[in-house]
Enzyme design. Structure first.
Site, PDB file in Angstrom:
ATOM      1  N   SER A 193       0.784  -1.118  -0.027  1.00  0.00           N
ATOM      2  CA  SER A 193      -0.119  -0.054   0.062  1.00  0.00           C
ATOM      3  C   SER A 193       0.950   1.297  -0.005  1.00  0.00           C
ATOM      4  CB  SER A 193      -0.988   0.133   1.171  1.00  0.00           C
ATOM      5  OG  SER A 193      -2.091   0.929   1.029  1.00  0.00           O
ATOM      6  N   ASP A 285     -10.224  -4.058  -4.481  1.00  0.00           N
ATOM      7  CA  ASP A 285      -9.450  -2.965  -3.896  1.00  0.00           C
ATOM      8  C   ASP A 285      -9.591  -1.680  -4.639  1.00  0.00           C
ATOM      9  OD1 ASP A 285      -7.495  -1.474  -2.968  1.00  0.00           O
ATOM     10  OD2 ASP A 285      -5.714  -2.730  -3.121  1.00  0.00           O
ATOM     11  N   HIS A 315      -7.911  -5.243  -0.288  1.00  0.00           N
ATOM     12  CA  HIS A 315      -6.808  -4.452   0.082  1.00  0.00           C
ATOM     13  C   HIS A 315      -6.498  -4.938   1.583  1.00  0.00           C
ATOM     14  CE1 HIS A 315      -4.170  -1.056  -0.068  1.00  0.00           C
ATOM     15  NE2 HIS A 315      -4.143  -0.900   1.038  1.00  0.00           N
TER      16      HIS A 315
END
Length: 355
Positions: A193, A285, A315
């Site tokens: 991320s 996501d 995610h």
């Protein structure tokens, strides 16, 4: 967070999660509900079950204040990261002012590769503890030393503080590779991320010694536009559209910064100097489309890249090592890519130069 989630110790909730995932498949499906299909993808039953249990418990990682968000991430991570992985020696390090944590698998030979890892959390949350078990897993399963960097967080330290610290950590690793018993010419960068963002940005701005591989889990690479995946998966799949705006407002409150390649690395004109890359996205996501656009641009500019979409996941799956099997399997696949990438880097070093 609900009063139920607040009142129960994390170990109790974690035990309840493991119990739920140990139920027969028909019961798990009954709890999870009817299959969810979006954009031609079906949410994996284990992913759907975890999201349903998260809603029941009230563990929704709300975006109220940075302190509350950090506490919620720490709590949710303890629920799903699993038992502490052994077989690795762990010690703290100071990386020229950036706190770090070093993971060294037992009996690993000197001169082996090193992975510098940056944790996720929207540049606002996360720390060495939140990604401790993931770093242990990567170290043990890939057979590499791992150096985790605890960069400064926003809003106390807005953009580009995190990117500066990520660069400092990599440069420290290069300068101290011998002390770490690592090969300075086989250093990889990785992250999930926001951490994937920092890994890519650091690789793009590396000096004379460059990383030989990039390991990116669902990276944030473009804050300048809203892609279709944000509209499709922006609510109900852990990372929400609201959270993404909240994180960016804290990390880069100036709209001008959103087009800066040190944040939106996808916008960099020349990515051709980046190393071979494994980039994994999750089907459900909001960041899916920008990550895949980044992989496609790498390929167009001649960078060897493997793009892997896990269509049924959401995610944050890389931290979910303690429940279900599909999440761990996805991380294990990335470990295989890391091992292969580092082996190929070693083979390239061994090829003699021609006159």
């Amino acid at each position: 967070m609900s009063k139920l989630a607040e009142s129960l110790p994390p170990r109790v909730l974690a035990g309840a999660l493991r119990f739920a995932f140990g139920l027969p498949a028909p019961l798990r499906r009954l709890i999870a509900g009817r299959p969810i299909t979006l954009d031609g993808q079906e949410l994996h039953p284990e992913a759907q079950l975890l999201l349903k249990l998260q809603r029941i418990s009230g563990e929704d990682w709300r975006t109220s204040t940075p302190a509350a968000n950090r506490a919620a991430l720490a709590r949710s991570t303890r629920l799903v990261c699993g038992p502490v992985i052994g077989g690795v020696a762990v010690r703290p390090l100071d990386l020229d002012g950036v706190p770090g944590r070093f993971y060294e698998p037992t009996s690993l030979a000197a001169g082996s590769p090193l992975l510098v890892f940056y944790h996720g959390g929207g540049w606002v949350s996360g720390d060495l503890d939140s990604h401790d078990n993931l770093c242990r897993f990567l170290a043990v399963e890939a057979g590499v030393r791992v150096l985790s960097a605890d960069y400064r967080l926003a809003p106390e330290h807005p953009f580009p503080a995190a990117a500066d610290d990520a660069q400092t950590a990599f440069e420290w690793a290069v300068a101290h590779a011998d002390e770490l018993k690592a090969d300075r010419d086989r250093i990889a960068l990785g992250g999930d991320s926001a951490g994937g963002n920092l890994a890519a940005v650091t690789a793009l701005h590396a000096g004379a010694v460059k990383p030989v591989f990039l390991l990116l889990f669902y990276p944030a690479v473009d804050a300048s536009v809203r892609r279709r995946s944000r509209e499709l998966f922006g609510n109900g799949f852990f990372l929400t559209d609201e959270k993404m705006d909240w994180f960016l407002d804290h990390y880069a409150p100036s709209r001008e910064a959103h087009s800066d390649p040190r944040l939106s690395v996808l916008l960099a004109e020349d990515l051709g100097g980046l190393p071979p890359t494994y980039l994994a996205t999750a089907g459900f996501d909001p960041l899916r489309d920008e990550g895949e656009a980044f992989a496609e641009k790498l390929a167009r500019q001649g960078v060897p890249v493997v793009l892997r979409r896990h269509p049924g996941l959401f995610h944050g799956y890389a931290n979910i090592l303690g429940v279900g099997g599909v999440f761990r399997e996805a991380v294990a696949e990335a470990v295989g890519a890391l091992r292969t990438g580092l082996a190929l880097a070693n083979a390239r070093q061994d090829v003699p130069e021609t006159a």
